[in-house]
Design an enzyme around this catalytic site. Structure first.
Site, PDB file in Angstrom:
ATOM      1  N   SER A 151       0.834  -1.183   0.000  1.00  0.00           N
ATOM      2  CA  SER A 151       0.000   0.000   0.000  1.00  0.00           C
ATOM      3  C   SER A 151       0.884   1.253   0.000  1.00  0.00           C
ATOM      4  O   SER A 151       1.744   1.404  -0.854  1.00  0.00           O
ATOM      5  CB  SER A 151      -0.953  -0.035   1.207  1.00  0.00           C
ATOM      6  OG  SER A 151      -1.923   0.964   1.155  1.00  0.00           O
ATOM      7  N   ARG A 221     -12.097   6.452   9.965  1.00  0.00           N
ATOM      8  CA  ARG A 221     -11.727   5.034   9.928  1.00  0.00           C
ATOM      9  C   ARG A 221     -12.814   4.194   9.275  1.00  0.00           C
ATOM     10  O   ARG A 221     -12.518   3.261   8.523  1.00  0.00           O
ATOM     11  CB  ARG A 221     -11.461   4.529  11.344  1.00  0.00           C
ATOM     12  CG  ARG A 221     -11.054   3.060  11.415  1.00  0.00           C
ATOM     13  CD  ARG A 221      -9.820   2.794  10.584  1.00  0.00           C
ATOM     14  NE  ARG A 221      -9.331   1.443  10.762  1.00  0.00           N
ATOM     15  CZ  ARG A 221      -8.347   0.905  10.057  1.00  0.00           C
ATOM     16  NH1 ARG A 221      -7.752   1.618   9.129  1.00  0.00           N
ATOM     17  NH2 ARG A 221      -7.953  -0.332  10.277  1.00  0.00           N
ATOM     18  N   ASP A 317      -8.865  -6.081  -5.033  1.00  0.00           N
ATOM     19  CA  ASP A 317      -8.413  -4.818  -4.439  1.00  0.00           C
ATOM     20  C   ASP A 317      -8.820  -3.684  -5.369  1.00  0.00           C
ATOM     21  O   ASP A 317      -8.153  -3.408  -6.363  1.00  0.00           O
ATOM     22  CB  ASP A 317      -6.903  -4.845  -4.241  1.00  0.00           C
ATOM     23  CG  ASP A 317      -6.360  -3.602  -3.562  1.00  0.00           C
ATOM     24  OD1 ASP A 317      -7.145  -2.664  -3.310  1.00  0.00           O
ATOM     25  OD2 ASP A 317      -5.145  -3.567  -3.281  1.00  0.00           O
ATOM     26  N   HIS A 350      -8.253  -4.927  -0.499  1.00  0.00           N
ATOM     27  CA  HIS A 350      -6.931  -4.354  -0.230  1.00  0.00           C
ATOM     28  C   HIS A 350      -6.263  -5.003   0.982  1.00  0.00           C
ATOM     29  O   HIS A 350      -5.037  -5.148   1.014  1.00  0.00           O
ATOM     30  CB  HIS A 350      -7.064  -2.841  -0.009  1.00  0.00           C
ATOM     31  CG  HIS A 350      -5.761  -2.128   0.109  1.00  0.00           C
ATOM     32  ND1 HIS A 350      -4.780  -2.207  -0.860  1.00  0.00           N
ATOM     33  CD2 HIS A 350      -5.252  -1.325   1.088  1.00  0.00           C
ATOM     34  CE1 HIS A 350      -3.734  -1.479  -0.480  1.00  0.00           C
ATOM     35  NE2 HIS A 350      -3.987  -0.935   0.687  1.00  0.00           N
ATOM     36  N   ASP A 351      -7.031  -5.406   1.959  1.00  0.00           N
ATOM     37  CA  ASP A 351      -6.464  -6.015   3.169  1.00  0.00           C
ATOM     38  C   ASP A 351      -5.769  -7.342   2.896  1.00  0.00           C
ATOM     39  O   ASP A 351      -5.082  -7.866   3.780  1.00  0.00           O
ATOM     40  CB  ASP A 351      -7.566  -6.232   4.213  1.00  0.00           C
ATOM     41  CG  ASP A 351      -7.800  -5.009   5.085  1.00  0.00           C
ATOM     42  OD1 ASP A 351      -7.036  -4.026   4.939  1.00  0.00           O
ATOM     43  OD2 ASP A 351      -8.739  -5.023   5.890  1.00  0.00           O
TER      44      ASP A 351
END
Length: 376
Positions: A151, A221, A317, A350-351
């Site tokens: 990232s 968040r 992602d 993405h994680d």
């Protein structure tokens, strides 16, 4: 057989009294970098690997902290793991402007005797790389075996290969991009506005008011977390499940499990992350664009590089899509660089770069075994 671990890792600090010139034109003096090391630097000093962290991570990459927290990439780094600390000397550095030990907005400004707060200068990916390069030389390392990150960390790795081409042999860029898309910048700005509009923010000087802009941090968040997950992964985990199981609440409380999950993540984030740090780091994300000074031509931006590359992306992602990784691959191939590319089928969005995935870990393992073999 019990898996060997790194055990408890004690963070270290290094102070720098020579001012660091920043891309903004400002300079940062009397600053500290916090870092951790894993493994042993060999006699030739050629087995060092730098790990660059993403937005809400830190220098604590692997092992267990003195307070019992597991490193954010512990599944990747350690004895016998893809980045094997029996072979490599691995370093994790907390970026300037962060809230995990390196000098940032929470620290005292030597010019005023008060917290930096909103007066902390803007920092960029290139500024972080310059600070890491100073630490590198202070530790007696002349060249990294590899610089790696996921990232935002991947952006730093790419910047290393451009800014200090002779300082690394390999560049490993995971789930990243050569610049943020317009949509990504938009997400970041909405998150920042949630903080800036929180009455407890006090223009960034909330430390003096003994407040924390928790509401803004929570929403920031929640917005970010939505973008880190794929639609399918979110549906599989939560679907449209009701907390009450049998009825709607007919109000603005928490009806659905996904709402409960996002609020939990927001509350947890607001407990440990600094609002000014969030603003600074998301702006650094927005600003990163090495092709900007080359008429938007990424291949020209990468023309001076000499490293070999591993670039990896994940199919679901959508925040840092495979298309963005392929842009980097194409620009590197145009420059006749040696580049390996892996596009991993993974449902976690993405994680995925932080999670256990045998195919992904095998790609990284094989690449670092190749690096180790170069030194044999």
């Amino acid at each position: 057989m019990t898996e060997r671990t790194l055990g408890v890792i004690t963070p270290q600090t290094m102070d720098f009294d020579v001012a660091l010139p920043l891309q903004s034109g400002a300079a940062l003096r009397d600053y500290t970098l916090m870092y951790e090391t894993y493994g042993t630097l060999n006699a030739a000093r050629d087995n060092a690997v730098l790990i660059c962290h993403a937005l809400n991570a830190s220098h604590h990459v692997a092992g267990t902290s003195p307070s019992g927290e597991l490193g954010w990439w512990d599944n990747m780094i350690g004895p016998g793991k893809p980045i094997d600390t029996d072979r490599f000397f691995v370093i994790g550095v907390n970026n300037l402007g962060s809230c995990f030990g390196s000098t940032g907005p929470m620290h005292i400004n030597p010019d005023t005797g008060k917290h930096y707060g909103a007066d902390f200068p803007f920092v960029t990916v290139e500024d972080w790389v310059d600070a890491q390069q100073r630490l590198m030389h202070a530790l007696g390392i002349e060249q990294w075996a590899a610089v790696m990150g996921g990232s935002l960390g991947g952006m730093q790795a790419l910047a290393w290969s451009i800014r200090y081409p002779d300082a690394l042999r390999h560049c490993v860029v995971i789930a990243s991009a050569p610049m943020l898309s317009t949509q990504n910048i938009a997400f970041n700005d909405v998150a920042r506005q949630s903080i800036l509009s929180d009455p407890d923010f006090h223009g960034g000087h909330f430390y003096e008011h003994n407040t924390v802009p928790r509401r803004g941090l929570r929403v920031a968040r929640m917005i970010g977390h939505i973008t880190y997950l794929s639609d399918n992964d979110m549906a599989e985990k939560f679907g449209r499940e009701l907390r009450a199981k049998d009825n709607y609440g007919f109000g603005y409380g928490v009806d659905f499990e996904i709402e409960s999950y996002l609020r939990y993540q927001g509350d947890k984030f607001a407990d440990y992350f600094d609002a000014n740090t969030y603003l600074l780091i998301t702006k650094a994300l927005d600003y990163f664009d090495p092709a900007r000074l080359h008429g938007g031509d990424l291949s020209r931006a990468l023309a001076s590089t000499t490293a070999q590359y591993l670039i990896a992306s994940f199919s679901t992602d959508w925040r840092f899509s495979p298309e963005r990784s392929r842009e980097m691959v194409q620009a590197l191939v145009k420059n006749r660089r040696t580049v390996s590319y892996a596009e991993i089928e993974a449902r976690h969005g993405h994680d995925a770069f932080l999670l256990d995935d045998v195919r992904y870990h095998n790609v990284v393992r094989a690449y670092f075994e190749r690096i180790s073999g170069e030194r044999a």
